[in-house]
Design an enzyme around this catalytic site. Structure first.
Site, PDB file in Angstrom:
ATOM      1  N   ARG A  70      26.682  31.819  15.403  1.00 34.34           N
ATOM      2  CA  ARG A  70      27.935  31.296  14.814  1.00 34.34           C
ATOM      3  C   ARG A  70      29.179  31.926  15.433  1.00 34.34           C
ATOM      4  NH1 ARG A  70      24.848  31.617  10.028  1.00 34.34           N
ATOM      5  NH2 ARG A  70      24.032  29.559   9.512  1.00 34.34           N
ATOM      6  N   HIS A  76      46.559  14.860  34.834  1.00 37.46           N
ATOM      7  CA  HIS A  76      45.127  14.855  34.534  1.00 37.46           C
ATOM      8  C   HIS A  76      44.573  13.486  34.154  1.00 37.46           C
ATOM      9  CE1 HIS A  76      45.491  19.152  34.840  1.00 37.46           C
ATOM     10  NE2 HIS A  76      44.231  19.342  34.536  1.00 37.46           N
ATOM     11  N   HIS A 129      41.357  12.541  36.091  1.00 39.60           N
ATOM     12  CA  HIS A 129      40.037  12.298  35.509  1.00 39.60           C
ATOM     13  C   HIS A 129      39.478  10.941  35.951  1.00 39.60           C
ATOM     14  CE1 HIS A 129      40.782  15.493  32.175  1.00 39.60           C
ATOM     15  NE2 HIS A 129      40.335  16.008  33.293  1.00 39.60           N
ATOM     16  N   GLU A 168      46.217  21.783  20.722  1.00 39.60           N
ATOM     17  CA  GLU A 168      46.755  20.580  21.366  1.00 39.60           C
ATOM     18  C   GLU A 168      47.142  19.472  20.395  1.00 39.60           C
ATOM     19  OE1 GLU A 168      44.928  19.792  25.212  1.00 39.60           O
ATOM     20  OE2 GLU A 168      45.472  17.690  24.995  1.00 39.60           O
ATOM     21  N   LYS A 211      51.132  29.487  30.608  1.00 42.41           N
ATOM     22  CA  LYS A 211      50.034  28.942  29.808  1.00 42.41           C
ATOM     23  C   LYS A 211      49.979  29.639  28.450  1.00 42.41           C
ATOM     24  CE  LYS A 211      45.589  27.091  29.420  1.00 42.41           C
ATOM     25  NZ  LYS A 211      44.435  26.501  30.018  1.00 42.41           N
ATOM     26  N   LYS A 249      39.778  26.846  25.642  1.00 47.16           N
ATOM     27  CA  LYS A 249      39.047  25.572  25.668  1.00 47.16           C
ATOM     28  C   LYS A 249      37.709  25.843  26.332  1.00 47.16           C
ATOM     29  CE  LYS A 249      42.532  21.952  25.755  1.00 47.16           C
ATOM     30  NZ  LYS A 249      43.155  20.869  26.568  1.00 47.16           N
ATOM     31  N   ASN A 308      48.295  18.888  30.732  1.00 45.77           N
ATOM     32  CA  ASN A 308      47.494  17.802  31.307  1.00 45.77           C
ATOM     33  C   ASN A 308      48.301  16.943  32.276  1.00 45.77           C
ATOM     34  OD1 ASN A 308      45.236  18.543  29.789  1.00 45.77           O
ATOM     35  ND2 ASN A 308      46.048  17.447  28.019  1.00 45.77           N
ATOM     36  N   GLU A 315      46.779  23.458  40.402  1.00 41.33           N
ATOM     37  CA  GLU A 315      47.100  23.822  39.010  1.00 41.33           C
ATOM     38  C   GLU A 315      48.324  24.746  38.956  1.00 41.33           C
ATOM     39  OE1 GLU A 315      45.707  22.669  36.247  1.00 41.33           O
ATOM     40  OE2 GLU A 315      43.687  21.984  36.769  1.00 41.33           O
ATOM     41  N   HIS A 326      38.498  19.025  41.433  1.00 43.57           N
ATOM     42  CA  HIS A 326      39.371  18.833  40.276  1.00 43.57           C
ATOM     43  C   HIS A 326      40.845  19.151  40.607  1.00 43.57           C
ATOM     44  CE1 HIS A 326      40.797  18.705  36.177  1.00 43.57           C
ATOM     45  NE2 HIS A 326      41.260  19.943  36.310  1.00 43.57           N
ATOM     46  N   ARG A 344      50.749  21.465  24.055  1.00 41.65           N
ATOM     47  CA  ARG A 344      49.677  21.856  24.984  1.00 41.65           C
ATOM     48  C   ARG A 344      49.292  20.698  25.904  1.00 41.65           C
ATOM     49  NH1 ARG A 344      44.506  25.856  24.113  1.00 41.65           N
ATOM     50  NH2 ARG A 344      43.651  25.534  26.188  1.00 41.65           N
TER      51      ARG A 344
HETATM   52  N1  GLY Z   1      43.548  23.030  30.954  1.00 38.45           N
HETATM   53  C1  GLY Z   1      44.345  22.473  29.945  1.00 38.45           C
HETATM   54  C2  GLY Z   1      44.404  23.297  28.707  1.00 38.45           C
HETATM   55  O1  GLY Z   1      43.908  24.400  28.695  1.00 38.45           O
HETATM   56  O2  GLY Z   1      44.939  22.848  27.728  1.00 38.45           O
END
Ligand code: GLY
Length: 372
Positions: free
Chosen positions: A122, A249, A253, A238, A228, A144, A246, A186, A267, A242
């Site tokens: 957990r 992105h 994607h 998000e 960040k 994430k 993206n 990035e 990527h 946040r």
């Molecule tokens: N890579 C995008 C984020 O961490 O929100």
């Protein structure tokens, strides 16, 4: 010299330490986190060949023992079979509730190890030792974690913040140029989304950074991670800001999906192309001047990066095919395509109801320019 960026999430604050030689000092860096002097390391075969012995020695210097599971390198590792293998290995290693799992690798290992840690007993703590530029500036920070589903990337996962991130900038010298530049996609993204001064700094210092200038590398990683951290602290899960991370992105994607998530398009390369497309769409919509997409492309070109759809080898779907792939992205809300657009360099915003005709037009123009 080690730069420190704090991620001050209430109750789950942690540091990102950035600098040279951190893997060799890993034991001293992490000792205070451990209840007992042993860790379980998840890594991949390529990264292990370069860095596992140094990590073992660095831990050993502080009396910490480690065991390691080496998973295959590559995006296909971010799937159920490898996740269950990792979790069962951690259990077989008798990883306890108070232990710390170590992720040594790029974005794939960081995402998988973080998710494994989030569901093991957990939730156990984990730390990130990111070994790609992309992982150092983006995926290792912010919590994430997850794996891919047949339906799309990162559709299975959890928010689980690391307890520490050690970004050893020496590892960047072991990266093939293509991987370094993909990660640089990035880095540029941060300037484009929120800081024109940083973008300008990158225009001046990016080439030296790619050539190996360590001070510039540390400065770029520190600045990216600080940006960040600021965003993640404002909006961890998000709900709003946040999503700015993206930028590029949604295009990326779709392009990754169209090219099979492999050699044809990494990527970070897709992010760079996606950022250029997002600025082109913003200019077409009259949100920013036409000079902005030109300036974005000029910098990417100067760095020797992929910039346009013409730079992606092999066949691509037509504009409708790419739009269909975009519609499968998890950034779709109530069936509406959500794009990150910009009012200028450093001024990105979330646009939730974008006219797809404009996106189609931008894609059509670039697809027409591809070699036959
Ligand atoms: N890579 C995008 C984020 O961490 O929100």
């Amino acid at each position: 010299m080690v730069e420190i960026v704090n991620v001050p999430l209430p109750g789950r604050e942690y540091q990102v330490r950035i600098g040279q030689g951190l893997i060799g000092r890993a034991g001293a860096e992490i000792a205070s986190l451990l209840d007992r002097p042993r860790v379980a390391v998840l890594t991949d075969e390529n990264v292990a060949a370069h860095h596992l012995a140094a990590l073992k020695a660095g831990l050993g210097d502080a009396g910490i023992t480690m065991s390691a599971l080496k998973l295959p390198a590559g995006e296909t590792t971010k799937t159920w079979p490898h996740l269950s293998r990792a979790v069962e290995w951690l259990l077989a290693e008798k990883t306890e509730r108070r232990d710390v799992v170590v992720a040594l690798g790029g974005g794939v290992i960081g995402d998988l190890a973080g998710f494994a840690a989030s569901i093991l007993r957990r939730g156990v703590r984990f730390m990130q030792i990111p070994t790609s530029l992309l992982a150092q500036v983006d995926s290792s920070v912010g919590g994430k974690t997850g794996i891919n589903a047949p339906q799309g990337k990162n559709l299975i996962g959890a928010f689980h913040q690391p307890s520490l991130v050690l970004a050893d900038t020496d590892v960047l010298s072991t990266l093939p140029r293509r991987d370094f530049l993909a990660g640089y996609g990035e880095v540029v993204k941060y300037g484009l989304l929120g800081d024109i001064d940083f973008f300008q700094w990158l225009e001046q210092n990016g080439p030296a950074m790619a050539a190996g200038d360590m001070a510039a590398r540390i400065q770029a990683v520190r600045h990216s991670v600080q940006m960040k951290s600021d965003i993640v602290v404002r909006d961890e899960t998000e709900q709003g800001d946040r999503a700015l991370l993206n930028l590029g992105h949604t295009f990326c994607h779709a392009l990754e999906s169209a090219t099979g998530y492999g050699e044809r398009l990494m990527h970070g390369e897709g992010v760079a192309v996606g950022c250029a497309l997002a600025f082109e769409a913003s200019a077409q919509l009259g949100l920013c001047s036409q000079e902005d997409p030109s300036r974005v492309r000029a910098h990417l070109r100067a760095m020797g990066m992929k910039t346009d759809l013409a730079d992606i080898p092999g066949d691509l779907p037509d504009a409708d095919g790419l739009l269909d792939l975009m519609a499968q992205d998890k950034k779709v809300v109530d069936g509406k395509l959500r794009f990150i657009l910009a009012r200028g360099i450093g001024q990105a915003f979330v646009a939730s109801d974008v006219d797809t005709a404009v996106i189609r037009q931008v894609l059509d123009a670039q697809l027409a320019a591809r070699p036959a």
